[in-house]
Design a protein around this motif. Structure first.
Motif, PDB file in Angstrom:
ATOM      1  N   ALA A 207       0.838  -1.195   0.000  1.00 15.06           N
ATOM      2  CA  ALA A 207       0.000   0.000   0.000  1.00 15.06           C
ATOM      3  C   ALA A 207       0.875   1.248   0.000  1.00 15.06           C
ATOM      4  N   GLU A 221      -1.148   1.755  -4.807  1.00 14.14           N
ATOM      5  CA  GLU A 221      -0.471   0.520  -4.436  1.00 14.14           C
ATOM      6  C   GLU A 221       0.598   0.191  -5.468  1.00 14.14           C
ATOM      7  N   THR A 322      -7.316   0.683  -7.973  1.00 20.20           N
ATOM      8  CA  THR A 322      -7.036   0.119  -6.667  1.00 20.20           C
ATOM      9  C   THR A 322      -8.352  -0.366  -6.082  1.00 20.20           C
TER      10      THR A 322
END
Length: 390
Positions: A207, A221, A322
């Motif tokens: 992350a 990410e 994401t």
């Protein structure tokens, strides 16, 4: 039980045979073989193998190559001399920490495949039945890859067999893990290299967050599957950029490679004409990332610099999104979401303020489903199972 009647070969229908190279081949040979196999992506990899009846030594994808070029600690000799690193053998690359693979027979049950993944196998190799005789006549064996994503996709198609467990939320099931693999957006991208090695082995991602330690929020990410779609120039980006800038670099490179320059304009403000930067401009690449880098004006009261990701940065997957869910999302919803976007984990964010809560990994999903299989079957009418499966 229904699942026991399915064997591993049912999950391998239509899969191509693995491309392989002997352990003495170089990293450059592996890159060329991956390219010859039809391009990059999470499924593009070569087996380190002699093509005979011996065990497969390992699996090499572009993510392994990138991490090898960046070095285990970010300052290894391979980063200083990438040309020499490309001439290293695949045995050297595997010794640097590539995750293990395991062979499983085509007549093994799907449950046995699940147990192999839960026991630490990163990927499985399965002999291909229909090619067995032709390969044997040539003195070779043909095998295909079986991934954790393949197994979860199979379970999604049989989700009615997991009622009522699949309808419970990920919080109720206790599979929301703390997002320990995380870097601040302003940290050097090289600091993510050791975390990416762990992510590659556990089918997860790293992350990129803002507000670390206070109210962490997901800015993006860096995933091994995304790195599999990049060429070796991304190693220079690791060396020159911050973690936040790296996520933008990777996304823009992928869009340009797909001949979608208009998408760059749509996703990011500013002039994208300099993307990706040429190797000669790497020294100034950080300053050219104005649309994703922080400035003195971005300094927040909490002391952290907040990056301005693309509008879709909260929902990025294999296509640039994401993927995130909420603690109250059901297991079946999370599984379907992950399979649809071809990711092996889903971030969990608070439904009210968007704060990063944790992450749900495919391995934890498999563990829950495996535990369900160990329980006595619930006394449910057949009509419920039919309706639930649809």
């Amino acid at each position: 039980m229904v699942l026991q009647s399915h064997d591993v070969s049912d999950l391998c229908i239509g899969k191509p045979p693995v491309r392989w190279l002997p352990p003495s081949s170089t990293v450059a040979d592996a890159i060329a073989e991956i390219e010859a196999g039809g391009g990059r992506g999470p499924d593009a990899a070569v087996a380190v193998w002699d093509g005979r009846k011996g065990e497969v030594d390992g699996r090499v994808c572009m993510a392994d190559v990138h991490l090898f070029l960046c070095g285990g600690d970010g300052e290894a000799a391979s980063l200083a001399s990438p040309a020499a690193a490309l001439q290293a053998t695949l045995s050297d690359l595997l010794a640097a920490g590539a995750p293990p693979v395991r062979r499983i027979e085509p007549d093994a049950s799907v449950v046995e495949a699940v147990d192999a993944f839960l026991d630490g196998a990163h990927c499985l190799v399965v002999p291909i039945r229909e090619r067995w005789r032709r390969a044997a006549a040539a003195g070779e064996m043909c095998m295909c890859w079986l991934t954790v994503e393949d197994v979860v996709r199979f379970f999604v198609g049989s989700i009615g067999l997991f009622a009522p467990t699949a309808s419970l939320t990920v919080s109720q099931l206790g599979i929301v893990r703390e997002a320990t693999l995380a870097v601040a957006a302003g940290d050097r991208a090289l600091s993510a290299v050791p975390l990416l090695r762990a992510a590659l082995a556990t089918h997860s991602s790293v992350a990129v967050i803002t507000g670390a330690g206070i109210a962490p929020r997901l800015a993006g990410e860096v995933s091994p599957s995304t790195l599999c779609s990049c060429d070796v120039s991304v190693a220079a980006a690791f060396a020159a950029l911050s973690a936040g800038d790296l996520t933008a670099f990777v996304l823009r490179c992928r869009l340009r490679r797909r001949n979608l320059p208009g998408m760059v304009d749509l996703l990011y403000a500013g002039d994208p004409s300099s993307w990706p930067p040429s190797p000669s401009s790497s020294s100034s690449s950080s300053s050219s990332l104005s649309s994703f880098s922080s400035s003195s004006d971005d300094e927040a009261e909490d002391g952290y610099k907040h990056y301005a990701p693309a509008p879709c940065a909260r929902r990025r997957g294999s296509n640039g999104q994401t993927i995130a869910c909420h603690p109250g999302s059901s297991l079946v919803a999370v599984m379907a979401q992950a399979v649809a976007h071809r990711v092996t984990q889903v971030w969990v964010v608070d439904a009210d303020d968007g704060e990063l809560v944790g992450v749900v990994h495919f391995l934890d999903v498999l563990w829950v489903l495996r535990e369900h299989l160990n329980q006595p079957p619930p006394d449910l009418p057949i009509e419920f199972l039919i309706n639930y499966s649809h």
